[in-house]
Design an enzyme around this catalytic site. Sequence first.
Site, PDB file in Angstrom:
ATOM      1  N   PHE A   1      -6.357  -6.356  -1.438  1.00  0.00           N
ATOM      2  CA  PHE A   1      -7.505  -5.805  -0.302  1.00  0.00           C
ATOM      3  C   PHE A   1      -8.028  -7.020   0.342  1.00  0.00           C
ATOM      4  O   PHE A   1      -8.945  -6.886   1.076  1.00  0.00           O
ATOM      5  CB  PHE A   1      -8.739  -5.514  -1.135  1.00  0.00           C
TER       6      PHE A   1
ATOM      7  N   THR B   1       0.773  -1.133  -0.074  1.00  0.00           N
ATOM      8  CA  THR B   1      -0.005   0.041  -0.048  1.00  0.00           C
ATOM      9  C   THR B   1       0.915   1.265   0.005  1.00  0.00           C
ATOM     10  O   THR B   1       1.599   1.498   0.798  1.00  0.00           O
ATOM     11  CB  THR B   1      -1.007   0.047   1.200  1.00  0.00           C
TER      12      THR B   1
ATOM     13  N   CYS C   1      -2.997  -2.009   9.040  1.00  0.00           N
ATOM     14  CA  CYS C   1      -3.412  -1.088   8.166  1.00  0.00           C
ATOM     15  C   CYS C   1      -4.476   0.127   8.235  1.00  0.00           C
ATOM     16  O   CYS C   1      -3.979   1.157   7.880  1.00  0.00           O
ATOM     17  CB  CYS C   1      -3.932  -2.181   7.047  1.00  0.00           C
TER      18      CYS C   1
ATOM     19  N   GLY D   1      -7.784  -1.835  14.855  1.00  0.00           N
ATOM     20  CA  GLY D   1      -6.383  -1.949  15.066  1.00  0.00           C
ATOM     21  C   GLY D   1      -5.800  -2.526  13.774  1.00  0.00           C
ATOM     22  O   GLY D   1      -6.466  -2.456  12.666  1.00  0.00           O
TER      23      GLY D   1
ATOM     24  N   ILE E   1     -20.139  -1.934  10.406  1.00  0.00           N
ATOM     25  CA  ILE E   1     -20.628  -0.999  11.341  1.00  0.00           C
ATOM     26  C   ILE E   1     -21.038  -1.817  12.722  1.00  0.00           C
ATOM     27  O   ILE E   1     -21.678  -1.691  13.429  1.00  0.00           O
ATOM     28  CB  ILE E   1     -21.984  -0.775  10.803  1.00  0.00           C
TER      29      ILE E   1
ATOM     30  N   GLY F   1     -17.254  -1.356  18.677  1.00  0.00           N
ATOM     31  CA  GLY F   1     -16.400  -2.006  19.569  1.00  0.00           C
ATOM     32  C   GLY F   1     -15.316  -1.065  20.195  1.00  0.00           C
ATOM     33  O   GLY F   1     -15.504   0.146  20.570  1.00  0.00           O
TER      34      GLY F   1
END
Length: 441
Positions: A155, A121, A266, A263, A256, A259
């Site tokens: 991805f 990335t 990425c 983390g 959605i 939480g």
Amino acid sequence: MKVTVFGTGYVGLVTGACLAEVGHSVMCVDVDESKIENLKNGQIPIYEPGLESIVKSNFSEGRLKFTTNAEEAVAFGTVQFIAVGTPPDEDGSADLRYVLKVAETIGQYLNHEAVVVTKSTVPVGTSDKVRAQLDSVFSTRDVSVPYHVASNPEFLKEGAAVSDFLKPDRIIVGTNSSFVESAMQELYAPFNRNHDRLMFMDVRSAELTKYAANAMLATKISFINEVANIAEYVGADIEQVRQGIGSDPRIGYQFIYPGCGYGGSCFPKDVKALVSTAKRVGYQPELLEAVESVNGRQKERLFDKVNNYFNGDLKGRTFAIWGLAFKPKTDDMREASSRVLMEALWQAGATVKAYDPEAMQETQRIYGSREDLQLMGTKEACLSNADALIICTEWKAFWAPDFEFIKSSLNEPLIVDGRNMYNPFRLEEMGLKYIGIGRSN
Ligand SMILES: NC(=O)C1=CN([C@@H]2O[C@H](COP(=O)(O)OP(=O)(O)OC[C@H]3O[C@@H](n4cnc5c(N)ncnc54)[C@H](O)[C@@H]3O)[C@@H](O)[C@H]2O)C=CC1
Ligand SMILES: O=C(O)[C@H]1O[C@H](OP(=O)(O)OP(=O)(O)OC[C@H]2O[C@@H](n3ccc(=O)[nH]c3=O)[C@H](O)[C@@H]2O)[C@H](O)[C@@H](O)[C@@H]1O
């Protein structure tokens, strides 16, 4: 096709193994000698469902090779993937040193026509830097090697990396070269049989697509966490609200889940990097900055809830923690919410008794031996003498525990549920106190 993959981390190893699985010939190269030695001996450096078996079978059948010899690796592939880390720099921008080092290495040894593909990335404009690096090394060698540069962001999700790679929603390729297009068509043909997953676009758009996807998902999570926090103040239940909005197909149920914050390696780094890119070009990315700061605050909420419950009196107390990895089905602890919680508990003088199905070794590696951290062999073993049970990761094995046993084992019958796994009303009927995220109980 012959493929070289630089980097045998989550992305490189999964890419290499999955391309070999569909019949390509793959050579994976890493600078980490022990990692390569272990891979040759069938030891997989990470926990990723399904990975071990395809690494072992393709290695033994000769389609997947491992080396630390960069010259041999560059000589091998028609396609050369760069899949090394792009960690955040001090200012949040992506550190490109490993990517550019690989480009330099390819420049040093490449003598045949090849496609150099950035899978890491990387910020918009990196492909130009990769090209400049290659050109500069070729000029010192005084050779002219026909090469092509492309962007092919990845991805996959950790914990589902192999299945994501084998069944991609889309395969983004940034290029303006027909040579690259046909090479990528050939490479990805096995993944493209019934539906055309390949999407060709210009290189900069491909690079930005990756950041936009991660930033969008992170935004959804920070959005629901923000609403969860509001729900606590107004006496609503975020789980009912979540279902209420998720049923709208324009919103959808995915990403959605409220939480204790997102983390992993990425989302945190990619949101920061996109903020940094925007600022560098003079644009103030207000929404993205808020996504990041809402998440930072969310990671502190479990500690705040425990601290409030005990009126700030945590010194000498012990807490059971279930789940340490940043999400289920991985042993990855990078930017895990559990770390923020444990470090705050230690700071307050408390002891942690923790269990995770896969991340115990990694936790040990990060924190070493310390008196205020006890890593337990089972989830049940964490509970005795603990003042509360705190859930950080929603592993399957935690969904239906023996609540009576939990109640009888804890000093205080309190569950602080950072992933909203349990039904507060049922637990309260059983005599357990329950604190979730955005719950109205
Ligand atoms: N972890 C994930 O789930 C995903 C990661 N990405 C991106 O993919 C990239 C790689 O990420 P991870 O696989 O998680 O990284 P990682 O940190 O797990 O692995 C990187 C590997 O590259 C090796 N390496 C470094 N310099 C090298 C060199 N010069 N030659 C050969 N090997 C070298 C390292 O020794 C290490 O084994 C990053 O840009 C990340 O943002 C993209 C999608 C998913
Ligand atoms: O670029 C990457 O590395 C990858 O980042 C994420 O994948 P990953 O970080 O492995 O895991 P996710 O399943 O996205 O979860 C990330 C974090 O968000 C949290 N999350 C996820 C979903 C949700 O509804 N709520 C929530 O808090 C998880 O607990 C976890 O901490 C993306 O989902 C991948 O598409 C992308 O390729």
